[in-house]
Design an enzyme around this catalytic site. Sequence first.
Site, PDB file in Angstrom:
ATOM      1  N   VAL A 208       0.859  -1.199   0.000  1.00 33.78           N
ATOM      2  CA  VAL A 208       0.000   0.000   0.000  1.00 33.78           C
ATOM      3  C   VAL A 208       0.893   1.247   0.000  1.00 33.78           C
ATOM      4  CG1 VAL A 208      -1.917  -1.059   1.218  1.00 33.78           C
ATOM      5  CG2 VAL A 208      -0.108   0.054   2.529  1.00 33.78           C
ATOM      6  N   ASN A 209       0.265   2.410  -0.137  1.00 29.63           N
ATOM      7  CA  ASN A 209       0.994   3.657   0.095  1.00 29.63           C
ATOM      8  C   ASN A 209       0.153   4.529   1.010  1.00 29.63           C
ATOM      9  OD1 ASN A 209      -0.655   5.593  -1.542  1.00 29.63           O
ATOM     10  ND2 ASN A 209      -0.106   4.111  -3.132  1.00 29.63           N
ATOM     11  N   ARG A 210       0.664   5.706   1.366  1.00 24.78           N
ATOM     12  CA  ARG A 210       0.020   6.476   2.430  1.00 24.78           C
ATOM     13  C   ARG A 210      -0.997   7.488   1.921  1.00 24.78           C
ATOM     14  NH1 ARG A 210       4.543   9.025   5.027  1.00 24.78           N
ATOM     15  NH2 ARG A 210       2.927  10.157   6.136  1.00 24.78           N
TER      16      ARG A 210
END
Length: 398
Positions: A208-210
Amino acid sequence: MLKDRTVVLGVTGSIAAYKAAEIASQLTQSGAIVNVVMTEGATQFISPLTFRALTGRPVVTEMFDVTSEYSVEHVSLARSADIVVVAPATANAIAKLAAGIADDMLCCTVLATRAPVIVAPAMETNMYENPITQDNLSELKERGFVIVGPAAGWLASGREGPGRLADISDVVGTVRRVLGKQGDLAGKHIVVSAGGTQEPIDPVRCIVNRSSGKMGYALAEAAIERGAKVSLITAPVSLGIPIGADAMSVRTADEMRQALESLVPTADAVIMAAAVADYRPKNLAREKMKKRAGGIKLELESTPDIIGNLKGDFVKIGFAAETTNMVENATQKLKEKRLDLIVANDVTAADSGFGTDTNRVTIIDSQGAVEALPVLTKRQVAEKVLDRVVTLLTKTES
Ligand code: CTP
């Protein structure tokens, strides 16, 4: 959109009348002039003084009030309105509106106005489901009234079911959407992507990313309020879908690509605010991977560049999340992806980037013109980007 617009808020005698105070407050805080009209029943549930204090405006409760500032009240109120909102609307109020009965100030105002009217029903489930009420609501819809809700849930009768006043955000969102129909993006189809994609490793884990999705959602909301038809392609985020958006939920970069490809044939503009994963695990483990001593190696492969490969005749806008050499890197992306505009932000700043409510962005166009904006809320950034979309669309049309 709401600034300096006049909203007539009709409040009728439902236990949900207290929620109208929050609606009045939110509309006032957004810059609207809110004129509240209460039926006699409503005054049994909540005091006119509450609305007076929240809106800073006189509240109309009687048909013939010699002290009122309005000349012929229902006519001047009706004429002043950019929009009329009846929230909460009881079964009785809905029946009167459907039949054109004008025996109180609110019904007179609704009959006398040319402005759009939103009705937010609130009543006990059986009353709501009664065919008489349903027929009355159909009648109102046919006549162009916008019905919002009701929601289902706990009711004052102690039962659960449909009949609760729609969420306040839905009521206020609908006001914004209806007023937006006269906006500068009316008739345009804007496709917005938002959130961070997720690339599965095994059935329970993913890369995932933020990205919080806040920038994309702000763009979708602002475009709706400016009259656009908005398709929102959203990766998983914890935000409510803006009222009026056609949302498609996706998880991976590939799903996002497919969703966008299905929408671009009718798009006037694509705004790619999503943080798309650049890599995904080459092999998806079918079973949950077991813990192993000594660690593991994950082999990753590139995902397709979505915006760079979208073909068609529409305005293309990208975002660039950068940690160094922002303008240079963003300009390179603009060229490589053949964008009309790129919105660059320095994601290392505390007031800008992932998860924040504000953003400090620099907008670069295809001629190389660079506009550095101060710290703004994501909603304000959205308006700036949409101003550019309007200009670009006007250019392509001329
Ligand atoms: N983008 C895309 N498809 C990808 C990756 C990015 O469409 N596979 C879009 C993003 O939505 C954004 C723009 O391209 O609008 C730039 O994304 P960004 O992550 O900043 O750049 P990358 O192209 O991924 O380059 P890098 O990660 O090297 O900075």
